[in-house]
Scaffold this motif. Structure first.
Motif, mmCIF file in Angstrom:
data_model
loop_
_atom_site.group_PDB
_atom_site.id
_atom_site.type_symbol
_atom_site.label_atom_id
_atom_site.label_comp_id
_atom_site.label_asym_id
_atom_site.label_seq_id
_atom_site.Cartn_x
_atom_site.Cartn_y
_atom_site.Cartn_z
ATOM 1 N N PRO A 124 0.955 -1.206 0.078
ATOM 2 C CA PRO A 124 0.361 0.002 0.051
ATOM 3 C C PRO A 124 0.965 1.201 -0.073
ATOM 4 C CG PRO A 124 -1.124 -1.400 1.393
ATOM 5 C CD PRO A 124 0.268 -2.132 1.063
ATOM 6 N N ASN A 125 1.954 1.487 0.836
ATOM 7 C CA ASN A 125 2.829 2.513 0.929
ATOM 8 C C ASN A 125 3.467 2.894 -0.396
ATOM 9 O OD1 ASN A 125 2.040 3.244 3.301
ATOM 10 N ND2 ASN A 125 3.882 2.204 4.370
ATOM 11 N N PHE A 126 3.938 1.582 -1.083
ATOM 12 C CA PHE A 126 4.430 2.056 -2.509
ATOM 13 C C PHE A 126 3.287 2.611 -3.597
ATOM 14 C CE2 PHE A 126 7.477 -0.961 -0.427
ATOM 15 C CZ PHE A 126 8.617 -0.305 -0.733
ATOM 16 N N ILE A 127 2.035 1.790 -3.615
ATOM 17 C CA ILE A 127 1.231 2.157 -4.356
ATOM 18 C C ILE A 127 0.735 3.709 -4.297
ATOM 19 C CG2 ILE A 127 -1.320 1.590 -5.078
ATOM 20 C CD1 ILE A 127 -0.752 -1.281 -4.298
ATOM 21 N N ARG A 128 0.521 4.166 -3.087
ATOM 22 C CA ARG A 128 0.228 5.319 -2.883
ATOM 23 C C ARG A 128 1.292 6.374 -3.248
ATOM 24 N NH1 ARG A 128 1.250 6.121 2.699
ATOM 25 N NH2 ARG A 128 3.273 6.689 2.169
ATOM 26 N N ASP A 129 2.634 6.089 -3.021
ATOM 27 C CA ASP A 129 3.608 6.885 -3.724
ATOM 28 C C ASP A 129 3.618 7.035 -5.214
ATOM 29 O OD1 ASP A 129 4.288 7.585 -1.022
ATOM 30 O OD2 ASP A 129 6.001 6.195 -1.003
ATOM 31 N N PHE A 130 3.268 5.928 -5.677
ATOM 32 C CA PHE A 130 3.446 5.604 -7.369
ATOM 33 C C PHE A 130 2.163 6.223 -7.921
ATOM 34 C CE2 PHE A 130 2.272 3.181 -10.968
ATOM 35 C CZ PHE A 130 3.260 3.207 -11.854
ATOM 36 N N VAL A 131 0.986 6.161 -7.346
ATOM 37 C CA VAL A 131 -0.068 6.830 -7.978
ATOM 38 C C VAL A 131 -0.281 8.201 -7.820
ATOM 39 C CG1 VAL A 131 -1.642 4.937 -7.939
ATOM 40 C CG2 VAL A 131 -1.418 6.629 -5.849
ATOM 41 N N ASP A 132 0.609 8.882 -6.795
ATOM 42 C CA ASP A 132 0.881 10.180 -6.595
ATOM 43 C C ASP A 132 1.825 10.877 -7.704
ATOM 44 O OD1 ASP A 132 -0.795 10.458 -4.160
ATOM 45 O OD2 ASP A 132 0.853 10.385 -2.786
ATOM 46 N N LYS A 133 2.621 9.930 -8.044
ATOM 47 C CA LYS A 133 3.742 10.312 -9.148
ATOM 48 C C LYS A 133 2.979 10.387 -10.484
ATOM 49 C CE LYS A 133 8.621 10.130 -10.106
ATOM 50 N NZ LYS A 133 10.023 9.627 -9.680
ATOM 51 N N TYR A 134 2.525 9.325 -10.561
ATOM 52 C CA TYR A 134 1.844 8.650 -11.935
ATOM 53 C C TYR A 134 0.551 8.489 -11.755
ATOM 54 C CZ TYR A 134 6.948 7.780 -12.312
ATOM 55 O OH TYR A 134 8.369 7.892 -12.589
ATOM 56 N N PRO A 135 -0.424 9.599 -11.718
ATOM 57 C CA PRO A 135 -1.855 9.373 -11.641
ATOM 58 C C PRO A 135 -2.503 8.992 -12.574
ATOM 59 C CG PRO A 135 -1.206 11.954 -11.816
ATOM 60 C CD PRO A 135 -0.004 10.902 -11.783
ATOM 61 N N ASP A 136 -2.051 8.912 -13.731
ATOM 62 C CA ASP A 136 -2.659 8.258 -15.089
ATOM 63 C C ASP A 136 -2.316 6.929 -15.445
ATOM 64 O OD1 ASP A 136 -3.805 10.692 -15.638
ATOM 65 O OD2 ASP A 136 -2.237 11.633 -16.734
ATOM 66 N N VAL A 137 -1.531 6.275 -14.370
ATOM 67 C CA VAL A 137 -1.288 4.939 -14.631
ATOM 68 C C VAL A 137 -2.280 4.097 -13.570
ATOM 69 C CG1 VAL A 137 0.479 3.039 -14.192
ATOM 70 C CG2 VAL A 137 1.194 5.112 -15.034
ATOM 71 N N ARG A 138 -3.011 3.032 -14.279
ATOM 72 C CA ARG A 138 -3.885 2.433 -13.318
ATOM 73 C C ARG A 138 -3.144 1.392 -12.905
ATOM 74 N NH1 ARG A 138 -7.524 -1.974 -14.076
ATOM 75 N NH2 ARG A 138 -6.828 -2.133 -16.308
ATOM 76 N N VAL A 139 -3.415 0.728 -11.582
ATOM 77 C CA VAL A 139 -2.598 0.056 -10.796
ATOM 78 C C VAL A 139 -3.891 -1.227 -10.598
ATOM 79 C CG1 VAL A 139 -1.360 -0.772 -8.797
ATOM 80 C CG2 VAL A 139 -0.863 1.369 -9.896
ATOM 81 N N GLU A 140 -3.557 -2.425 -10.741
ATOM 82 C CA GLU A 140 -4.298 -3.454 -10.542
ATOM 83 C C GLU A 140 -3.685 -4.634 -9.620
ATOM 84 O OE1 GLU A 140 -7.172 -7.294 -12.618
ATOM 85 O OE2 GLU A 140 -6.339 -5.190 -13.713
ATOM 86 N N ILE A 141 -4.139 -5.030 -8.523
ATOM 87 C CA ILE A 141 -3.622 -6.084 -7.624
ATOM 88 C C ILE A 141 -4.449 -7.022 -7.461
ATOM 89 C CG2 ILE A 141 -2.545 -6.355 -5.329
ATOM 90 C CD1 ILE A 141 -1.188 -4.028 -6.604
ATOM 91 N N ARG A 142 -3.741 -8.405 -7.928
ATOM 92 C CA ARG A 142 -4.548 -9.615 -7.632
ATOM 93 C C ARG A 142 -3.937 -10.274 -6.606
ATOM 94 N NH1 ARG A 142 -5.520 -11.544 -13.947
ATOM 95 N NH2 ARG A 142 -6.071 -9.594 -14.826
ATOM 96 N N ASP A 143 -4.327 -10.400 -5.531
ATOM 97 C CA ASP A 143 -3.889 -11.282 -4.381
ATOM 98 C C ASP A 143 -4.098 -12.665 -4.573
ATOM 99 O OD1 ASP A 143 -6.443 -10.464 -3.489
ATOM 100 O OD2 ASP A 143 -6.074 -11.195 -1.893
ATOM 101 N N ALA A 144 -3.154 -13.577 -4.088
ATOM 102 C CA ALA A 144 -3.440 -14.837 -4.463
ATOM 103 C C ALA A 144 -2.460 -15.675 -3.885
ATOM 104 C CB ALA A 144 -3.277 -15.280 -5.849
ATOM 105 N N LEU A 145 -2.760 -16.983 -3.761
ATOM 106 C CA LEU A 145 -1.775 -17.804 -3.007
ATOM 107 C C LEU A 145 -0.534 -18.016 -3.890
ATOM 108 C CD1 LEU A 145 -4.167 -20.353 -1.393
ATOM 109 C CD2 LEU A 145 -3.146 -18.541 -0.341
ATOM 110 N N LYS A 146 0.477 -18.558 -3.356
ATOM 111 C CA LYS A 146 1.975 -18.919 -3.776
ATOM 112 C C LYS A 146 1.924 -19.616 -5.436
ATOM 113 C CE LYS A 146 4.537 -22.221 -2.487
ATOM 114 N NZ LYS A 146 5.490 -23.071 -1.933
ATOM 115 N N ALA A 147 1.235 -20.680 -5.340
ATOM 116 C CA ALA A 147 1.188 -21.372 -6.633
ATOM 117 C C ALA A 147 0.295 -20.510 -7.817
ATOM 118 C CB ALA A 147 0.382 -22.879 -6.618
#
Length: 303
Positions: free
Chosen positions: A113-136
């Motif tokens: 989350p902290n990295f995403i916050r800094d990233f979207v502040d710097k690059y507001p026109d880039v859409r970030v999608e997170i898919r949480d999943a198990l290791k495999a």
């Protein structure tokens, strides 16, 4: 002959400039051309379009009626072209586009989350999608090209993927606050002998390091309860059914259960990797996202 092969951007800009200034002298100066070069571009465009764009005399330049209509279309075309070029430049620089990441739930919730916050502040026109999943599942999503990269913990490196270590987190014993071991500064793995152990399933990145540590301590791992996700294991521990071992990144996900966490010794670590498809170059936006992960010194990851 294809008309669009000869209706060049330079010729369109020449016509629009002349339509604005109504002066070959001014337009040639603005476009850094000689008047003869400017005149040739206008003539070539008229030949290609088979329409007279301007009436010229020795004293004046005026767009013809068809020329006025064509200039409207030319302006619209150039505006779309310029916008498209600007968008391509922004995407090439990583200032627009999409970054899709697959990662462990603990990393998605506690680390990123902290990295995403800094990233979207710097690059507001880039859409970030997170898919949480198990290791495999993280590995499968990366291998299948469904995400740009993954972040996971593993001890087994797949030959068709690249692995870039960005840190590691240490393991703690999670137990109810009233447990006799809860007040200790550290717990040796051997002290878990005789405790009811609640394990994470083999589909997770937690199970293998814990199993190896228990084996090394000579603790038999039979007759244990097994949970598939963090919430389940936390609930089982909170109810007094046993204790468990968890990495530091998982601790915040167990806060609801009001457990105690005590460092386990000897210390073991779960290595955290960025994984990508071998031989594939990341987009500029992905590289901009990954760069801070490489450079970070974060309290969650002991690098």
């Amino acid at each position: 002959m294809r008309i669009d092969s000869f209706v060049t951007v330079d010729r369109l800009r020449a016509a629009i400039s002349l339509g604005d200034t109504l002066s070959f002298t001014e337009s040639a100066r603005d476009l850094h051309l000689s008047q003869s070069s400017l005149s040739r571009r206008i003539s070539d465009l008229e030949k290609v379009l088979k329409v007279k764009l301007f009436d010229r005399t020795t004293r004046s330049v005026e767009p013809t009626l068809p020329g006025k209509e064509m200039l409207v279309l030319m302006r619209r075309t150039l505006q779309m072209f310029d916008q498209g070029v600007a968008q391509m430049r922004r995407q090439a620089a990583g200032e627009s586009g999409t970054v899709t990441v697959s990662c462990l739930p603990s990393i998605a919730a506690s680390y990123l989350p902290n990295f995403i916050r800094d990233f979207v502040d710097k690059y507001p026109d880039v859409r970030v999608e997170i898919r949480d999943a198990l290791k495999a599942q993280v590995v499968d999503l990366v291998r299948g090209g469904e995400v740009d990269f993954g972040i996971t913990a593993t001890t087994h490196l797949e030959p068709d993927l690249t692995y870039e270590r960005i840190g590691a987190d240490k393991f703690y014993c999670a137990l109810p606050p009233e447990h006799p071991l809860a007040e200790r500064e550290s717990i040796d793995w051997s002290m878990l002998s005789g405790e009811r152990l609640i394990m994470f399933s083999s589909f997770t990145s937690i199970s293998r390091p814990v199993e190896l540590s228990l084996e090394k301590a000579g603790i038999v791992t039979e007759k244990m309860m097994v949970g598939h996700n963090v919430g389940t294991v936390a609930g089982l521990v909170a109810s007094g059914l046993g204790v468990t071992a968890v990495p530091e990144l998982v601790k915040p996900l167990m806060e609801f259960a009001r457990l105690s966490f005590v460092p386990l010794t000897p210390t073991i670590e779960r290595d955290i990797f960025i994984i990508r498809r071998k031989g594939e170059e990341p987009s500029a936006a992905v590289e901009n996202f990954i760069r801070p992960l490489r450079q970070a010194t974060d309290p969650w990851l002991d690098t």
